[in-house]
Design an enzyme around this catalytic site. Structure first.
Site, mmCIF file in Angstrom:
data_model
loop_
_atom_site.group_PDB
_atom_site.id
_atom_site.type_symbol
_atom_site.label_atom_id
_atom_site.label_comp_id
_atom_site.label_asym_id
_atom_site.label_seq_id
_atom_site.Cartn_x
_atom_site.Cartn_y
_atom_site.Cartn_z
ATOM 1 N N SER A 71 -2.700 -1.178 3.820
ATOM 2 C CA SER A 71 -2.157 -2.583 4.294
ATOM 3 C C SER A 71 -2.070 -2.584 5.423
ATOM 4 O O SER A 71 -2.072 -3.994 6.172
ATOM 5 C CB SER A 71 -0.633 -2.752 3.571
ATOM 6 O OG SER A 71 0.231 -1.715 4.360
ATOM 7 N N THR A 112 2.998 -0.347 2.219
ATOM 8 C CA THR A 112 4.114 -0.790 2.780
ATOM 9 C C THR A 112 4.163 -1.157 4.201
ATOM 10 O O THR A 112 5.030 -1.967 4.865
ATOM 11 C CB THR A 112 5.325 0.714 2.577
ATOM 12 O OG1 THR A 112 4.575 1.577 3.622
ATOM 13 C CG2 THR A 112 5.313 1.352 1.334
ATOM 14 N N THR A 167 -0.750 3.356 0.224
ATOM 15 C CA THR A 167 -0.367 4.702 0.118
ATOM 16 C C THR A 167 -0.055 5.008 -1.420
ATOM 17 O O THR A 167 -0.360 6.188 -1.726
ATOM 18 C CB THR A 167 0.731 5.235 0.868
ATOM 19 O OG1 THR A 167 0.657 5.133 2.284
ATOM 20 C CG2 THR A 167 1.255 6.713 0.696
#
Length: 331
Positions: free
Chosen positions: A58, A91, A14
């Site tokens: 991720s 994250t 992000t």
């Protein structure tokens, strides 16, 4: 006076994404150079060079890509002029990459992983400040020897203990059983303590086929039986309460152990370790007596990462038990 030199290694997430109005989603878009150009304050912290490792959200990060980051960082940190490194990362799986690197990197130079909860073009984007603070940590001499760290929203966490605790807010990370190991602000970096129970393994590959299962009320043994049939490398189980499972799960896990598949037992709770409060079949105690290994104070996610690494080092059950005792504590 010469400023320290740090490398910023980008992997996507992000923090480097932009909002795609056509698809209605955040997509990895910003290059490493674009990302760093959004943080002009870096000029006052360190001499920065950018290394692009990947550009992927991720949740799609493969273990091979994360482990390849270990090799990339080794090359980056081998430069005597480089004081440390910052890794920008999504994250969603940041806590896994952080612990994988901490277990396998083997450098005293600081590595600080950071990310963002808002995309790079959001009006209140949190990425630029997180990068700025991560760079301050990586450039800080006192950061040496503390292993891989995760830093967001002004707090610094040890790789072994950090977990993501919120899906949206910027203050999205915490330490599972303790607090942050330090804090960072515009004024500087302050460390509270050194991370404990850190391990290092010199491995060239991972045993990736370690499956992760969470026990819920009334769950059957289907997934455990599938693991046995497929001869997986290992199984990590988040048990109920003190690390207990129901009878179908218990009998299937016993069969997995009989088949030579390592089984690690943790708890599905936010904090704490499994313990021997009960003795019935399916209790944590009964599983340990049948040969399972305690995750201790490791989260199930971290236990899976450790098992993938540890199995590349040894397949001896007693050696694996000792490794988990060193990392997570004695059951």
């Amino acid at each position: 006076m010469n400023m320290p030199s740090i490398a910023i290694v980008t992997t996507g997430g992000t923090i480097s994404s932009k909002y795609d109005t056509r698809g209605g989603e955040n997509v990895p878009a910003a290059s490493g150079e674009e990302l760093i150009s959004s943080v002009p304050e870096l000029e006052g912290v360190a001499e920065v060079r950018v290394v692009e490792h990947s550009n992927v959200t991720s949740d799609l990060m493969e273990t091979a890509t994360a482990f390849g980051l270990r090799d990339r960082l080794r090359t980056v940190l081998a430069d005597e002029e480089t004081a440390g490194a910052v890794v920008t990362h999504g994250t969603a799986t940041m806590e896994e990459t952080a612990y994988l690197l901490d277990l396998t990197l083997g450098s005293d130079k600081p590595v600080v992983i950071t990310g963002a909860m808002r995309n790079s073009v959001a009006r209140d984007a949190d990425g630029p400040r997180n990068i700025f603070y991560a760079a301050k940590i990586a450039a800080e001499p006192e950061a040496r020897g503390r292993g891989v760290m995760v830093a967001l929203d002004g707090e610094i966490f040890a790789a072994r203990d950090v977990i993501k605790v919120h899906s949206q807010r910027p203050h999205a990370f915490a330490s599972r059983d303790g607090g942050p190991i330090g804090v960072v602000s515009d004024e500087g970096v302050f460390f509270h303590y050194l991370p404990e129970r850190r391990l290092h393994f010199e491995v060239d590959a991972l045993r990736e086929n370690v499956q992760f299962l969470t026990v819920t009320q009334g769950v059957n043994d289907l997934l455990v039986r599938a693991c046995i049939k497929e001869r997986v490398d290992g199984v990590v189980v988040e048990g109920i309460g003190a690390g207990n499972v129901n009878l179908p799960f218990y009998h299937a896990l016993c069969d997995a152990l009989e088949a030579g598949i390592p089984v690690v037992i943790g708890v599905r709770i936010f904090a704490g370790a499994p313990h021997r409060a009960k003795a019935h079949e399916g209790s944590f105690r009964s599983l340990i007596e049948r040969g399972a290994i305690s995750a201790g104070y490791l989260s199930g996610i971290k236990a899976r990462t450790l098992l993938m690494v540890a199995l590349a080092h040894t397949q001896d059950p007693e050696e694996l038990r000792v490794i988990f005792e060193r990392a997570g504590g004695r059951a």
